[in-house]
Motif scaffolding. Sequence first.
Motif, PDB file in Angstrom:
ATOM      1  N   VAL A  15     -34.272  -6.365  -3.125  1.00 34.97           N
ATOM      2  CA  VAL A  15     -34.792  -5.141  -3.392  1.00 34.97           C
ATOM      3  C   VAL A  15     -34.579  -4.264  -2.129  1.00 34.97           C
ATOM      4  N   VAL A  16     -34.996  -4.630  -1.098  1.00 39.74           N
ATOM      5  CA  VAL A  16     -35.054  -3.996   0.196  1.00 39.74           C
ATOM      6  C   VAL A  16     -33.493  -3.490   0.688  1.00 39.74           C
ATOM      7  N   GLY A  17     -32.841  -4.385   0.499  1.00 40.51           N
ATOM      8  CA  GLY A  17     -31.161  -4.224   0.639  1.00 40.51           C
ATOM      9  C   GLY A  17     -30.684  -3.090  -0.264  1.00 40.51           C
ATOM     10  N   VAL A  18     -31.113  -3.157  -1.716  1.00 40.88           N
ATOM     11  CA  VAL A  18     -30.490  -2.381  -2.686  1.00 40.88           C
ATOM     12  C   VAL A  18     -31.172  -0.911  -2.432  1.00 40.88           C
ATOM     13  N   VAL A  19     -32.513  -0.936  -2.103  1.00 37.26           N
ATOM     14  CA  VAL A  19     -33.078   0.241  -1.752  1.00 37.26           C
ATOM     15  C   VAL A  19     -32.770   1.056  -0.717  1.00 37.26           C
ATOM     16  N   ILE A  23     -27.967   3.201   4.031  1.00 39.79           N
ATOM     17  CA  ILE A  23     -28.186   3.052   5.453  1.00 39.79           C
ATOM     18  C   ILE A  23     -27.035   1.776   5.576  1.00 39.79           C
ATOM     19  N   PRO A  24     -26.243   2.291   6.496  1.00 37.59           N
ATOM     20  CA  PRO A  24     -25.010   1.113   6.804  1.00 37.59           C
ATOM     21  C   PRO A  24     -25.845  -0.061   7.171  1.00 37.59           C
ATOM     22  N   LEU A  25     -25.316  -1.188   7.071  1.00 37.56           N
ATOM     23  CA  LEU A  25     -25.650  -2.463   7.379  1.00 37.56           C
ATOM     24  C   LEU A  25     -27.048  -2.893   6.709  1.00 37.56           C
ATOM     25  N   GLY A  30     -32.293  -6.362   4.686  1.00 43.41           N
ATOM     26  CA  GLY A  30     -32.731  -7.118   3.257  1.00 43.41           C
ATOM     27  C   GLY A  30     -32.986  -8.584   3.867  1.00 43.41           C
ATOM     28  N   GLY A  31     -31.915  -9.028   4.428  1.00 47.96           N
ATOM     29  CA  GLY A  31     -32.050 -10.442   4.798  1.00 47.96           C
ATOM     30  C   GLY A  31     -33.133 -10.632   5.901  1.00 47.96           C
TER      31      GLY A  31
END
Length: 170
Positions: A15-19, A23-25, A30-31
């Motif tokens: 969810v953090v990575g998708v939200v 932002i690049p990278l 998220g990881g």
Amino acid sequence: MVRSRTAINAIIGAVVGVVLSFIPLSPLLGGVVAGFLEGPDHRDGTVVGALAGAIAFLPIAAAGVFAFGVLGLGLAGGIPVSGIAFLSIVIVSGILFLLLYTVGLSALGGYLGAYLAVEYPNRRRRTRETIGFETDTRTRTADAAPIRDRESEPEWGVERDQDRERERDR
């Protein structure tokens, strides 16, 4: 075997990575979140990061399948078979690249998050308490930081305040 705690941490990281996808990278971030929540074991952090990347990749895969279906059906009668084959190879290659980008960076982020969990065990404990996760160290000894880290790590800013007091006393 994936524990339910690992799956929840992977979903939070996804969810953090998708939200943060603007932002690049962002898969790396998220990881990092997933690995930090998972704990100080680098292997577990990498696994939960890769799972977070795989979960975050699902919307990308759905969009790729949709684009492949629309372009494939719309161009079936107007383009020679070799053109459709080339287009299919391009779309599948793009999806595989995005898969490696998302899962690979998330796995790297999970490793880095586990490293941060080793370096900052008090921060990890407080973060898990804030989210509402169990923080009892008796349930899983691998989550506990080494004794030397727990005893020697000062609270944020405490060491700086102690240095200021020493300077003032001189």
